[in-house]
Design an enzyme around this catalytic site. Structure first.
Site, PDB file in Angstrom:
ATOM      1  N   ASP A   7       0.879  -1.163   0.000  1.00  0.00           N
ATOM      2  CA  ASP A   7       0.000   0.000   0.000  1.00  0.00           C
ATOM      3  C   ASP A   7       0.921   1.218   0.000  1.00  0.00           C
ATOM      4  O   ASP A   7       1.436   1.612   1.046  1.00  0.00           O
ATOM      5  CB  ASP A   7      -0.896  -0.008   1.234  1.00  0.00           C
ATOM      6  CG  ASP A   7      -1.844   1.174   1.268  1.00  0.00           C
ATOM      7  OD1 ASP A   7      -2.333   1.577   0.200  1.00  0.00           O
ATOM      8  OD2 ASP A   7      -2.082   1.708   2.369  1.00  0.00           O
ATOM      9  N   GLU A  68      -1.079  -1.201  -4.916  1.00  0.00           N
ATOM     10  CA  GLU A  68      -2.321  -0.455  -5.140  1.00  0.00           C
ATOM     11  C   GLU A  68      -2.125   0.544  -6.266  1.00  0.00           C
ATOM     12  O   GLU A  68      -1.157   1.308  -6.277  1.00  0.00           O
ATOM     13  CB  GLU A  68      -2.748   0.285  -3.875  1.00  0.00           C
ATOM     14  CG  GLU A  68      -4.091   0.966  -4.042  1.00  0.00           C
ATOM     15  CD  GLU A  68      -4.582   1.610  -2.767  1.00  0.00           C
ATOM     16  OE1 GLU A  68      -4.459   2.843  -2.650  1.00  0.00           O
ATOM     17  OE2 GLU A  68      -5.082   0.869  -1.895  1.00  0.00           O
ATOM     18  N   ASP A 141      -2.718   1.216   6.925  1.00  0.00           N
ATOM     19  CA  ASP A 141      -1.863   0.936   5.759  1.00  0.00           C
ATOM     20  C   ASP A 141      -1.414  -0.525   5.761  1.00  0.00           C
ATOM     21  O   ASP A 141      -1.284  -1.144   4.708  1.00  0.00           O
ATOM     22  CB  ASP A 141      -0.624   1.846   5.779  1.00  0.00           C
ATOM     23  CG  ASP A 141      -0.984   3.297   6.001  1.00  0.00           C
ATOM     24  OD1 ASP A 141      -1.196   4.008   5.012  1.00  0.00           O
ATOM     25  OD2 ASP A 141      -1.068   3.701   7.181  1.00  0.00           O
TER      26      ASP A 141
END
Length: 197
Positions: A7, A68, A141
């Site tokens: 992430d 991501e 996160d």
């Protein structure tokens, strides 16, 4: 399959390694966050993220990396830093010879919760449930990185098998079975062997 989910973020870069596959529920291998100090120049912060990612890849030996996909947000400065961190993640993985897949936030949310509009709390709760953890990983996160890895195991693996079957061609042995299996696995929430009831 062992997947490193990333992430991306300049201040906090979530990292999560999950192992799983056909007929095997996902299992937590490692979770954490690479942090950088806001007062450092962006270039130094990116070097620190690069070093952390290299350490994780060496230590946990993932077979694939899921990052991501960055979308424009209201805060341009935040999206620039996130995009820079995502670029470093892809570069480090590619340098190590690892395949990299990008997943959108809504794709990950849909894979984990069944809804592409789920909030961070819902994602964290489902990650906790899927991996049978005692508590949700923090900060968010870290949970998001695990969600990316799980999403890739469930969806990325099916997409890869579908692509391989399509590349092999209709006349090859097992083509129809491979395509049917890949399509069936596109909806992982319908499977009970994943730890999701």
């Amino acid at each position: 399959m062992r997947v490193l989910g990333i992430d991306p973020g300049l201040t906090r870069c979530g990292l999560g390694v999950v192992e799983g596959g056909l007929g095997r529920p996902p299992r937590l291998v490692a979770v954490g966050v690479a942090r950088t100090a806001a007062e450092l120049p962006p270039a130094r912060r990116l070097v620190q993220i690069e070093a952390a990612l290299e350490e994780w890849i060496i230590e946990y030996r993932p077979e694939k990396v899921a990052v991501e996909r960055v979308f424009a947000q209201h805060n341009v400065q935040t999206v620039v830093g996130t995009a820079q961190a995502a670029g470093v993640a892809m570069l480090v993985a590619a340098r190590k010879g690892l395949p990299v897949e990008l997943h959108t936030p809504s794709e990950v949310k849909a894979a984990i919760t069944g809804s592409g509009r789920a909030d961070k709390k819902q994602v964290g709760q489902m990650v906790t449930r899927i991996l049978q953890l005692d508590a949700a990983p923090k900060p968010a996160d870290a949970a998001d990185a695990l969600a990316l890895a799980i999403c890739h195991i469930w969806r990325g693996g099916a997409a890869s098998r579908y692509a391989e079957a399509a590349a092999a061609g209709p006349g090859t042995n097992g083509y129809a079975q491979a395509v049917a299996e890949a399509r069936r696995r596109q909806n992982p929430l319908s499977r009970t062997d994943r730890g999701v009831q």
